[in-house]
Write a protein that holds these residues in place. Structure first.
Motif, PDB file in Angstrom:
ATOM      1  N   ARG A 122       1.024  -1.339  -0.049  1.00 54.28           N
ATOM      2  CA  ARG A 122      -0.063   0.159   0.089  1.00 54.28           C
ATOM      3  C   ARG A 122       0.976   1.228   0.045  1.00 54.28           C
ATOM      4  O   ARG A 122       0.441   2.331  -0.288  1.00 54.28           O
ATOM      5  CB  ARG A 122      -1.045  -0.007   1.222  1.00 54.28           C
ATOM      6  N   LEU A 123       2.033   1.109   0.579  1.00 52.12           N
ATOM      7  CA  LEU A 123       3.036   2.346   0.719  1.00 52.12           C
ATOM      8  C   LEU A 123       3.632   2.562  -0.569  1.00 52.12           C
ATOM      9  O   LEU A 123       4.124   3.785  -0.699  1.00 52.12           O
ATOM     10  CB  LEU A 123       3.938   2.007   1.995  1.00 52.12           C
ATOM     11  N   ILE A 124       3.885   1.671  -1.258  1.00 56.58           N
ATOM     12  CA  ILE A 124       4.915   1.865  -2.596  1.00 56.58           C
ATOM     13  C   ILE A 124       4.041   2.903  -3.523  1.00 56.58           C
ATOM     14  O   ILE A 124       2.956   2.717  -3.886  1.00 56.58           O
ATOM     15  CB  ILE A 124       5.124   0.426  -3.207  1.00 56.58           C
ATOM     16  N   LEU A 125       4.794   3.895  -4.096  1.00 60.24           N
ATOM     17  CA  LEU A 125       4.477   4.714  -5.237  1.00 60.24           C
ATOM     18  C   LEU A 125       5.322   4.345  -6.262  1.00 60.24           C
ATOM     19  O   LEU A 125       6.486   4.416  -6.233  1.00 60.24           O
ATOM     20  CB  LEU A 125       4.689   6.140  -4.761  1.00 60.24           C
ATOM     21  N   ASN A 126       4.615   4.251  -7.448  1.00 56.94           N
ATOM     22  CA  ASN A 126       5.414   4.103  -8.693  1.00 56.94           C
ATOM     23  C   ASN A 126       4.771   5.084  -9.804  1.00 56.94           C
ATOM     24  O   ASN A 126       3.920   5.656  -9.495  1.00 56.94           O
ATOM     25  CB  ASN A 126       5.679   2.817  -9.121  1.00 56.94           C
ATOM     26  N   GLU A 127       5.435   5.039 -11.034  1.00 61.51           N
ATOM     27  CA  GLU A 127       4.804   5.781 -11.983  1.00 61.51           C
ATOM     28  C   GLU A 127       3.530   5.933 -12.338  1.00 61.51           C
ATOM     29  O   GLU A 127       2.705   6.957 -12.266  1.00 61.51           O
ATOM     30  CB  GLU A 127       5.451   5.738 -13.378  1.00 61.51           C
ATOM     31  N   LYS A 128       2.819   4.505 -12.200  1.00 60.30           N
ATOM     32  CA  LYS A 128       1.464   4.350 -12.444  1.00 60.30           C
ATOM     33  C   LYS A 128       0.632   4.960 -11.418  1.00 60.30           C
ATOM     34  O   LYS A 128      -0.406   5.518 -11.666  1.00 60.30           O
ATOM     35  CB  LYS A 128       1.260   2.973 -12.340  1.00 60.30           C
ATOM     36  N   ARG A 129       0.859   4.806 -10.237  1.00 59.81           N
ATOM     37  CA  ARG A 129       0.251   5.246  -9.000  1.00 59.81           C
ATOM     38  C   ARG A 129       0.141   6.847  -9.037  1.00 59.81           C
ATOM     39  O   ARG A 129      -0.740   7.376  -8.497  1.00 59.81           O
ATOM     40  CB  ARG A 129       0.744   4.486  -7.629  1.00 59.81           C
ATOM     41  N   ILE A 130       1.400   7.262  -9.237  1.00 59.68           N
ATOM     42  CA  ILE A 130       1.558   8.666  -9.497  1.00 59.68           C
ATOM     43  C   ILE A 130       0.517   9.336 -10.307  1.00 59.68           C
ATOM     44  O   ILE A 130      -0.017  10.283 -10.393  1.00 59.68           O
ATOM     45  CB  ILE A 130       3.045   9.396  -9.440  1.00 59.68           C
ATOM     46  N   ALA A 131       0.565   8.769 -11.552  1.00 59.88           N
ATOM     47  CA  ALA A 131      -0.233   9.102 -12.578  1.00 59.88           C
ATOM     48  C   ALA A 131      -1.633   8.896 -12.057  1.00 59.88           C
ATOM     49  O   ALA A 131      -2.647   9.873 -12.542  1.00 59.88           O
ATOM     50  CB  ALA A 131      -0.297   8.047 -13.832  1.00 59.88           C
ATOM     51  N   ASP A 132      -2.178   7.843 -11.542  1.00 59.96           N
ATOM     52  CA  ASP A 132      -3.456   7.835 -10.973  1.00 59.96           C
ATOM     53  C   ASP A 132      -3.854   8.920  -9.836  1.00 59.96           C
ATOM     54  O   ASP A 132      -5.103   9.238  -9.751  1.00 59.96           O
ATOM     55  CB  ASP A 132      -3.550   6.353  -9.997  1.00 59.96           C
ATOM     56  N   MET A 133      -2.753   9.191  -9.131  1.00 62.53           N
ATOM     57  CA  MET A 133      -3.208  10.407  -8.236  1.00 62.53           C
ATOM     58  C   MET A 133      -3.466  11.678  -8.864  1.00 62.53           C
ATOM     59  O   MET A 133      -4.472  12.486  -8.772  1.00 62.53           O
ATOM     60  CB  MET A 133      -1.995  10.720  -7.302  1.00 62.53           C
ATOM     61  N   ALA A 134      -2.691  11.814  -9.872  1.00 66.37           N
ATOM     62  CA  ALA A 134      -2.587  13.162 -10.799  1.00 66.37           C
ATOM     63  C   ALA A 134      -4.096  13.148 -11.529  1.00 66.37           C
ATOM     64  O   ALA A 134      -4.730  14.237 -11.370  1.00 66.37           O
ATOM     65  CB  ALA A 134      -1.481  13.168 -11.772  1.00 66.37           C
ATOM     66  N   GLU A 135      -4.266  12.128 -11.993  1.00 63.42           N
ATOM     67  CA  GLU A 135      -5.831  11.792 -12.675  1.00 63.42           C
ATOM     68  C   GLU A 135      -6.875  12.093 -11.687  1.00 63.42           C
ATOM     69  O   GLU A 135      -7.739  12.922 -12.012  1.00 63.42           O
ATOM     70  CB  GLU A 135      -5.942  10.444 -13.065  1.00 63.42           C
ATOM     71  N   GLY A 136      -6.633  11.485 -10.616  1.00 58.84           N
ATOM     72  CA  GLY A 136      -7.640  11.976  -9.352  1.00 58.84           C
ATOM     73  C   GLY A 136      -8.042  13.515  -9.322  1.00 58.84           C
ATOM     74  O   GLY A 136      -9.073  14.007  -8.999  1.00 58.84           O
ATOM     75  N   LEU A 137      -6.822  14.190  -9.147  1.00 54.73           N
ATOM     76  CA  LEU A 137      -6.760  15.619  -8.706  1.00 54.73           C
ATOM     77  C   LEU A 137      -7.649  16.194 -10.228  1.00 54.73           C
ATOM     78  O   LEU A 137      -8.474  17.031  -9.905  1.00 54.73           O
ATOM     79  CB  LEU A 137      -5.285  16.125  -8.920  1.00 54.73           C
TER      80      LEU A 137
ATOM     81  N   VAL B  11     -11.993  24.565   8.330  1.00 61.89           N
ATOM     82  CA  VAL B  11     -10.634  23.954   8.489  1.00 61.89           C
ATOM     83  C   VAL B  11     -11.238  22.366   8.806  1.00 61.89           C
ATOM     84  O   VAL B  11     -12.075  22.152   9.833  1.00 61.89           O
ATOM     85  CB  VAL B  11      -9.923  24.196   9.691  1.00 61.89           C
ATOM     86  N   VAL B  12     -10.825  21.629   7.858  1.00 58.68           N
ATOM     87  CA  VAL B  12     -11.394  20.086   8.079  1.00 58.68           C
ATOM     88  C   VAL B  12      -9.824  19.425   8.471  1.00 58.68           C
ATOM     89  O   VAL B  12      -8.869  19.615   7.950  1.00 58.68           O
ATOM     90  CB  VAL B  12     -11.738  19.612   6.609  1.00 58.68           C
ATOM     91  N   GLY B  13      -9.989  18.435   9.338  1.00 65.39           N
ATOM     92  CA  GLY B  13      -8.823  17.596  10.115  1.00 65.39           C
ATOM     93  C   GLY B  13      -8.948  16.537   9.238  1.00 65.39           C
ATOM     94  O   GLY B  13     -10.239  15.746   9.697  1.00 65.39           O
ATOM     95  N   ILE B  14      -8.020  15.752   8.854  1.00 63.29           N
ATOM     96  CA  ILE B  14      -8.163  14.309   8.374  1.00 63.29           C
ATOM     97  C   ILE B  14      -7.020  13.744   9.044  1.00 63.29           C
ATOM     98  O   ILE B  14      -6.059  14.035   9.061  1.00 63.29           O
ATOM     99  CB  ILE B  14      -8.100  14.304   6.856  1.00 63.29           C
ATOM    100  N   ILE B  15      -7.503  12.541   9.484  1.00 62.64           N
ATOM    101  CA  ILE B  15      -6.369  11.705  10.212  1.00 62.64           C
ATOM    102  C   ILE B  15      -6.531  10.455   9.542  1.00 62.64           C
ATOM    103  O   ILE B  15      -7.561   9.870   9.513  1.00 62.64           O
ATOM    104  CB  ILE B  15      -6.680  11.565  11.790  1.00 62.64           C
ATOM    105  N   TYR B  16      -5.322   9.876   8.908  1.00 60.54           N
ATOM    106  CA  TYR B  16      -5.532   8.654   8.352  1.00 60.54           C
ATOM    107  C   TYR B  16      -4.289   7.658   8.421  1.00 60.54           C
ATOM    108  O   TYR B  16      -3.125   8.062   9.098  1.00 60.54           O
ATOM    109  CB  TYR B  16      -5.733   8.980   6.748  1.00 60.54           C
ATOM    110  N   GLU B  17      -4.244   6.557   7.719  1.00 63.91           N
ATOM    111  CA  GLU B  17      -3.141   5.586   8.134  1.00 63.91           C
ATOM    112  C   GLU B  17      -2.307   5.603   6.864  1.00 63.91           C
ATOM    113  O   GLU B  17      -1.871   6.583   6.212  1.00 63.91           O
ATOM    114  CB  GLU B  17      -3.756   4.470   8.685  1.00 63.91           C
ATOM    115  N   ALA B  18      -1.686   4.338   6.501  1.00 63.37           N
ATOM    116  CA  ALA B  18      -0.307   4.328   5.607  1.00 63.37           C
ATOM    117  C   ALA B  18      -0.630   4.966   4.236  1.00 63.37           C
ATOM    118  O   ALA B  18       0.439   5.720   3.863  1.00 63.37           O
ATOM    119  CB  ALA B  18      -0.113   2.917   5.864  1.00 63.37           C
ATOM    120  N   ARG B  19      -1.563   4.675   3.590  1.00 68.00           N
ATOM    121  CA  ARG B  19      -1.734   4.951   2.005  1.00 68.00           C
ATOM    122  C   ARG B  19      -1.403   6.471   1.530  1.00 68.00           C
ATOM    123  O   ARG B  19      -2.259   7.141   1.954  1.00 68.00           O
ATOM    124  CB  ARG B  19      -2.960   4.506   1.484  1.00 68.00           C
ATOM    125  N   PRO B  20      -0.348   6.888   0.869  1.00 70.98           N
ATOM    126  CA  PRO B  20       0.123   8.406   0.674  1.00 70.98           C
ATOM    127  C   PRO B  20      -1.140   8.629  -0.213  1.00 70.98           C
ATOM    128  O   PRO B  20      -0.945   9.883  -0.314  1.00 70.98           O
ATOM    129  CB  PRO B  20       1.480   7.920   0.204  1.00 70.98           C
TER     130      PRO B  20
END
Lengths: 417, 417
Positions: free
Chosen positions: B70-85, B119-128
């Motif tokens: 869950r912790l690992i980021l690679n090109e694909k996952r970064i592209a997914d995050m950008a797509e989410g934005l 102001v929204v406070g968000i407290i979360y666990e591992a996934r970047p």
């Protein structure tokens, strides 16, 4: 049984009732409300007799006269409570209203409908009319309630709830729809606040001390009501005649309530003209003024305001006054010191009004009107549970809808994911 | 500075940003979201490099492989995050929508409009990826945010927020719109939860332990998300072929998530036929079954369910099964043991379906479909903050609207009371 167990037992009974109440029809609820009103009037002598015992006990304890005045029930006040019940019956039913519907590409039909919370906990202070009011609003919204009133009114509240419960049950409302806590121990409030999963929401109605205690200890979600440090800002583009009228009324029409003004802000361009006029009116009406340095340059006799003044809800004939450079400075002051309740601008400048309404963080933001209108009845809601000063769930005057939540109802024909 | 003071300082900065953000336009927010997406892709090498340090540290600590995945980021996952934005930019702006307007007899015009929380406070666990997701949803709803991620992803999260903040500021979003807590100390969570008046709402996203800790300590209002003990009740009037398909899928399609089924209820009239069939399918799919006495009369080899089983969210290939007498008995069981998340009935009897939907107390109540559809995207919201299992403010899948509150804007011409 320990006090905590008694409270939990009552909440459990209310929860069981609540699960049945989700199926009540509007007609069942309304006929029960009318029956409750009739029962109060029919049994008024019992109520007045037992109320006299509460009043006497309060007098013996040396309770202040204005508190005793709030405690007393007479024929007129009982008739008013009965009228309140009948008015509640006439309000639209908040339950069942559908506010969202969608059919998804996979054929699932999703609807969102208003449903009751389940069990509403209401913690309040001396006035016995709150008992009747709270019971009526909870029933109309198909909620069971756990009521915890102040110790001064314990005999009266017990009698009132006995009468309401009898009338309700005779109309087929589930038993235990109203659970009144007979324990006057302060720890009962804390015990109630810890009953997450049994009580769905707690609404404290009372002074700042009560509300702070509930917020501090509660694991049940709380709707905070009450405190109001309300501001009026008189802009450089204000109609000053209107400003005099609105500002005076917002301070003196009923200084003890949360929507009355506590701080007046004045634009520097008009301060030389406006401040002496408003100060004269205020002093004629026995209002004590406390001003910042700039005010005291204009009116040297004015008492100096301290930092503490800006954060104080006086609930009294006292007003703090400050001169500001701009609408932005007024907004900054308000966002620093308000309690998110109600703030107003007096101006004929549309751009200033819009900026003020967009950037002031409060439940109700007024242009050219008194903050005193923040009230469920004045807003046309036909009822008022309280005025929420938090942002979650409900904000500002709360009508019956604030006692409801929603539920998604989804229909399919075998869809899987 | 003490840890508590650092947290408070960051929250204060976020609050100041929030007060300005109420005035942001849709265009400003969307162009910032696109810029943030571009920046993540442009700086992907930096992200991957620092993420490798987090991964290595986790490996050295002996962290479980599925956590490391869950912790690992690679090109694909970064592209997914950008797509989410970019997808968030394309969603409708939840701010400014007017849902109520009234002109009172005294001439006051009252409008209610959607505004940000602040102001929204968000407290979360591992996934970047939650860091990016939370920042995007808060910006789109004009909220500042205080983010507190898990210690395993601290280096990655710092880098991600640095990149997002740079991109945001270059588009004119106020500084401090995103405040990321760099303190990994667990007490930082508690400190955040006590910042009433600075943080307007806290949303914990993570396991049951995290959520319970937040609820216990928070004086800031909390939106509880998560736990799901979901039920499917197969009625005597069910299409059993459909029931087999829906029940199997609701258990095995993704057992680790909160909307998967944990308990199956079967009407006694069809149990002799349905139970052996569904049991066979479940066992073929490696699901362990735990049944009540009546189940074990039909299938004596089935393991016995304990009281504890009825309240357990397995998040695993385990299913508890119970035979009930009636739809009412199914409703009673569900209302005793569910977590107010999602429950379903499989039936062709309209009256039974309606009773079930009215009386089951849950965010989402299904007829003839899998509980697995409780999800912001499946509901067509285009985003999901989480699934609320409480009744205050938001219930069920939360879209962008759940990150907003409302405000009354009142216009007059000098009205007083």
């Amino acid at each position: 049984m320990l006090m905590k167990e008694v409270v939990m037992e009552q909440a459990k009974l209310a929860k069981q009732a609540a699960l049945k109440m989700a199926g009540l029809t509007t007609e069942q609820k309304n006929s029960a409300l009318f029956a409750m009103a009739d029962a109060l009037e029919k049994r008024k002598d019992e109520i007045i007799k037992i109320n006299a015992e509460d009043v006497q006990a309060a007098q013996e304890k040396g309770t202040r006269q204005n508190m005793i005045d709030r405690l007393i029930l007479n024929e007129k006040r009982i008739a008013d409570m009965a009228e309140g019940l009948r008015q509640t019956a006439l309000l639209p039913d908040p339950i069942g209203h559908e506010d969202f519907e969608i059919v998804r590409p996979n054929g699932l039909k999703i609807r969102r409908v208003r449903v009751p919370f389940g069990v509403v906990g209401i913690i309040y202070e001396a006035r016995p009319n709150v008992t009747v009011d709270a019971a009526a609003l909870c029933l109309k919204s198909s909620n069971a309630c756990v009521l915890r009133g102040g110790s001064e009114a314990i005999r009266t509240n017990k009698k009132l709830t006995d009468i309401l419960i009898d009338a309700e049950i005779s109309c087929g409302i589930p038993e235990h729809a109203i659970e009144f806590l007979k324990i006057t121990d302060r720890d009962a409030v804390i015990a109630m606040c810890r009953l997450r999963k049994l009580i769905d929401v707690i609404i404290p109605r009372g002074g700042a001390g009560l509300i702070a205690r509930v917020v501090e200890h509660s694991t049940v979600p709380v709707i905070e009501t009450g405190t109001g440090v309300c501001h009026i800002y008189v802009d450089k583009a204000a109609n000053l005649e209107m400003a005099l009228k609105v500002v005076l009324s917002a301070k003196i029409s009923r200084p003890s309530v949360c929507n009355s003004m506590e701080t007046l802000l004045i634009h520097k361009y008009i301060a030389n003209e406006f401040l002496p006029d408003i100060a004269k009116l205020m002093i004629e009406n026995k209002v004590e003024l406390r001003g910042d340095e700039l005010c005291r340059e204009i009116l040297p006799n004015m008492k100096a305001a301290t930092e503490e003044d800006w954060r104080t809800e006086y609930n009294d004939l006292i007003l703090s006054v400050k001169i500001v450079d701009s609408v932005e400075a007024a907004i900054d002051h308000i966002n620093r010191y308000n309690t998110l309740h109600s703030d107003a601008i007096i101006t004929n400048d549309k751009a200033a009004a819009e900026k003020f309404q967009t950037l002031v963080d409060a439940a109700c933001v007024y242009v050219n009107a008194s903050t005193r209108f923040t009230d469920g009845f004045e807003f046309g809601f036909g009822a008022e549970i309280g005025i929420s000063t938090q942002k979650l769930h409900a904000r500002g005057p709360m009508g019956l809808e604030a006692l409801t939540t929603m539920k998604y109802l989804i229909e399919g024909n075998g869809q899987v994911r």
